[in-house]
Motif scaffolding. Structure first.
Motif: not given
Length: 460
Positions: A415-440
């Motif tokens: 359904g092209r409705n799945i958000l796919k998270f598969k970042p480079p393995m160095c993706f950080s805790l801070d990156n996670a916070r930033q991305v989800v804050a923007k998503l929210d």
């Protein structure tokens, strides 16, 4: 004029004139012109920095200095084909063998995941003497003609299903026939494989292989229920000779690790290991992340499978597969994974990201499901909780808005409705916070302004 100095509009016009429209861009309405990347970040021609949540190819990070140096230094000395004796290819095979079950001990090196899966198909057919393949619905195994034929994701839009291809239901416990409330979804989905095999045999067909992505990606970031592969391929007597449904039918089990191997799942180096320590495929295919952007791929097989292929007397030669440079790059990727403890990093950051996304599920009704392991995560967007109708338009709008907020994310699934998270393995805790804050923030804005989300608002 240097390419990175050419105006974006001119580059786009040239691409539209010279490159087939079948070769699509991300964000086609407003493509991003990327001129540089480092680690988990990409940069456009204006110098704007984007967090990359898409590229599982740049596995240990874009342009990792140790990987770049390894390729450069070997290029300065020798780059030739694998018909000459050289240390790199045997050193690399030895290192890979240390990550795999001991039965998977014969290696073939290639240039792409598609080449790897094509060779796996040949190996399976030579070993079994059979032709037919069982695959999972919505699967994608590569762009060669042989692989389009075993990729429902592609063939349903082309020539349709060949008589030698048999499709089993995707083991999706959120959208499939056996869901999270089923007492034993692993056995239920494995019995569907049995049904498919039996139906094929009734028509006189003979099974060569069961092909499965260890974690189906194009199908929607699916996490098969624990024990599913073991139910399909029973390891209780011999890993090779007692496949419950597939081997009983004379076939072998091919685990496609091209999207998810090399520590991405965190808990294990290979995603098929999530199915239990006793489960061992007969063939494993690798690509994408194996070379961090350099064209490398690999097939690992058991001795019996490899020996049957050798018995044909036909040489397998791949001009660039296993070259000194490709193997130097592969070794460097393994060294970085170990030195920077990226497998453990995927576990900790992935768990944190799952937790943050789970909070979004509670807050935003459009988030129907959050599933994943390590740094392989899917967010299933829905229009209605009862029917779980895919929120296709909303997903497209969301990733477009995220791009405007300097986060690169893609969608997939039927359904092209799945958000796919598969970042480079160095993706950080801070990156996670930033991305989800923007998503929210974007989801909150969507609920307030976008009509199609109104039905998802929680009633007072």
């Amino acid at each position: 004029m240097a390419a990175d100095q050419r105006p974006k509009a001119d580059t786009l016009a040239l691409r539209q004139r010279l490159i087939s429209s079948s070769c699509r861009l991300f964000f086609p309405e407003d493509p991003v012109k990327i001129v540089r990347a480092q680690g988990q970040y990409m940069y456009d021609e204006q110098g704007a920095e984007y967090i990359d949540c898409i590229s599982n190819v740049a596995h240990v990070g874009h342009c990792h200095p140790l990987v770049v140096r390894a390729a450069h230094e070997q290029n300065q000395v020798l780059n030739t084909n694998s018909r000459y004796l050289h240390d790199n290819i045997v050193d690399y095979a030895q290192r890979l063998s240390e990550t795999l079950p001991e039965q998977l001990c014969v290696f073939y090196f290639l240039n792409s995941g598609s080449e790897a899966n094509d060779l796996a198909l040949r190996l399976a057919r030579h070993y079994t003497g059979h032709q037919d393949v069982v695959v999972l619905d919505h699967a994608y195994h590569g762009h060669l003609s042989s692989l389009i034929d075993i990729s429902p994701y592609k063939f349903r839009n082309l020539d349709g299903q060949k008589e030698w291809v048999h499709v089993a239901p995707l083991p999706d416990t959120y959208r499939g026939p056996y869901r999270e409330d089923h007492p034993n979804p692993a056995m239920a989905y494995a019995n569907e494989v049995k049904r498919v095999v039996s139906s094929a045999q009734e028509k006189g067909r003979k099974i060569a292989a069961f092909f499965a992505e260890s974690l189906p990606s194009v199908g929607g970031q699916i996490i098969p229920p624990a024990g599913y592969f073991s139910q399909v391929a029973d390891p209780r007597v011999s890993h090779l000779l007692c496949h419950r449904h597939i081997r009983k039918a004379g076939g072998v089990f091919v685990a496609d690790e091209i999207q998810v191997g090399f520590g991405r799942v965190g808990k294990h180096f290979w995603a098929f290991q999530l199915q239990g320590k006793d489960f061992v495929p007969d063939i494993v295919t690798m690509g994408k992340s194996i070379g961090n952007g350099h064209p490398v791929a690999c097939v690992a097989a058991t001795q019996p499978v490899a020996r049957a292929f050798e018995a044909t007397g036909v040489e397998y030669f791949n001009t660039f597969g296993g070259s000194p440079v490709s193997c130097a790059v592969g070794l460097a990727v393994l060294n970085v994974l170990e030195k920077e403890q990226l497998q453990d990093h995927a576990t900790s950051v992935g768990s944190f990201l799952m937790e943050l996304l789970g909070q979004q599920k509670i807050k935003h009704p459009i988030v129907g499901d959050v599933r994943g392991v390590g740094l392989f995560i899917g967010v299933d967007l829905i229009k209605d909780e009862a029917t779980r109708t895919p929120a296709t338009e909303e997903a497209a709008y969301l990733v477009s808005r995220l791009k405007e907020n300097y986060v690169l994310l893609s969608t997939d699934g039927p359904g092209r409705n799945i958000l796919k998270f598969k970042p480079p393995m160095c993706f950080s805790l801070d990156n996670a916070r930033q991305v989800v804050a923007k998503l929210d923030a974007i989801l909150t804005d969507m609920e307030e302004k976008v009509r199609s989300c109104e039905t998802l608002r929680l009633q007072p």
